[in-house]
Design a protein around this motif. Sequence first.
Motif, mmCIF file in Angstrom:
data_model
loop_
_atom_site.group_PDB
_atom_site.id
_atom_site.type_symbol
_atom_site.label_atom_id
_atom_site.label_comp_id
_atom_site.label_asym_id
_atom_site.label_seq_id
_atom_site.Cartn_x
_atom_site.Cartn_y
_atom_site.Cartn_z
ATOM 1 N N GLN A 181 0.830 -1.211 0.000
ATOM 2 C CA GLN A 181 0.000 0.000 0.000
ATOM 3 C C GLN A 181 0.863 1.259 0.000
ATOM 4 N N ALA A 182 1.934 1.259 0.791
ATOM 5 C CA ALA A 182 2.830 2.413 0.850
ATOM 6 C C ALA A 182 3.533 2.621 -0.490
ATOM 7 N N ARG A 183 3.959 1.526 -1.117
ATOM 8 C CA ARG A 183 4.595 1.608 -2.437
ATOM 9 C C ARG A 183 3.616 2.160 -3.456
ATOM 10 N N ASP A 184 2.375 1.672 -3.429
ATOM 11 C CA ASP A 184 1.372 2.136 -4.387
ATOM 12 C C ASP A 184 1.066 3.619 -4.182
ATOM 13 N N ALA A 185 0.983 4.051 -2.918
ATOM 14 C CA ALA A 185 0.739 5.469 -2.627
ATOM 15 C C ALA A 185 1.910 6.323 -3.103
ATOM 16 N N ALA A 186 3.124 5.832 -2.884
ATOM 17 C CA ALA A 186 4.308 6.567 -3.333
ATOM 18 C C ALA A 186 4.329 6.660 -4.854
ATOM 19 N N LEU A 187 4.040 5.556 -5.510
ATOM 20 C CA LEU A 187 4.017 5.543 -6.971
ATOM 21 C C LEU A 187 2.978 6.527 -7.490
ATOM 22 N N ALA A 188 1.805 6.545 -6.867
ATOM 23 C CA ALA A 188 0.754 7.477 -7.281
ATOM 24 C C ALA A 188 1.194 8.928 -7.125
ATOM 25 N N SER A 189 2.042 9.192 -6.132
ATOM 26 C CA SER A 189 2.480 10.569 -5.907
ATOM 27 C C SER A 189 3.588 11.006 -6.871
ATOM 28 N N ILE A 190 4.363 10.043 -7.392
ATOM 29 C CA ILE A 190 5.461 10.440 -8.286
ATOM 30 C C ILE A 190 5.138 10.267 -9.763
ATOM 31 N N VAL A 191 4.153 9.427 -10.102
ATOM 32 C CA VAL A 191 3.838 9.201 -11.521
ATOM 33 C C VAL A 191 3.490 10.498 -12.255
ATOM 34 N N PRO A 192 2.667 11.380 -11.677
ATOM 35 C CA PRO A 192 2.387 12.626 -12.416
ATOM 36 C C PRO A 192 3.659 13.439 -12.703
ATOM 37 N N LEU A 193 4.559 13.460 -11.757
ATOM 38 C CA LEU A 193 5.808 14.205 -11.917
ATOM 39 C C LEU A 193 6.669 13.624 -13.035
ATOM 40 N N ILE A 194 6.882 12.318 -13.013
ATOM 41 C CA ILE A 194 7.757 11.710 -14.016
ATOM 42 C C ILE A 194 7.071 11.641 -15.370
ATOM 43 N N SER A 195 5.754 11.501 -15.374
ATOM 44 C CA SER A 195 5.025 11.496 -16.642
ATOM 45 C C SER A 195 5.102 12.858 -17.318
ATOM 46 N N GLU A 196 5.044 13.912 -16.531
ATOM 47 C CA GLU A 196 5.155 15.266 -17.078
ATOM 48 C C GLU A 196 6.508 15.463 -17.760
#
Length: 146
Positions: free
Chosen positions: A103-118
Motif C-alpha cells: 500500500q505504501a509503495r502504491d501510494a508513493a508511486l501514485a504521488s510520483i507518476v504525475p511528476l515523471i510522466s510530465e
Amino acid sequence: MEESHSLAVSLFSEILMADQLARSRLGKALPKGMELSHFSVLNHLTRTGVERSPAQLAKAFHVTRGAMTNTLNKLEVAGYIHIRPDWDDARRKMVAISPAGRQARDAALASIVPLISEVVNDLGGDRVRATLPILRELRAKLESTA
C-alpha cells in the motif's frame, strides 16, 4: 583524445546533475516520512515478487550491507516489510514486502507518476524511447566495471 575526454566529462556531468535533480524532486513528491531508498526497496520487492536476503538487496542497489540494513530496519519499524530467518541457513535473513508495504509503495508511486510522466511528456515519448537503450547500455557498462 582531448575531445573524447571533454565529451566524457560533459556526459557524466549531465547524468550526475540530472540524478541529483530527479532525486530531489522525487523525494519531495513522496509521501511524508518515505525516503527514496525506502520506495526503491519496496518497488523492487513488489516487482520481483520474491523474498530477498539483505545481501542480495544491497548488491542489487549497489550499496553496502550496512546501508541496506539501515533502510530495512526503518522499513520493518514502519511495518512495510517482514524479516524472517532463512530456514536453510540460520545465519541469514530473508525480506518480504508486507501488505502495508504494498500500500505504501502504491501510494508513493501514485504521488510520483504525475511528476515523471510530465517530464516524459515534455521531452516526448519517442525521444525518451530512443534514449533508453543508450542509458541501459551505459548502466550495463558501469555495472560490469564495478
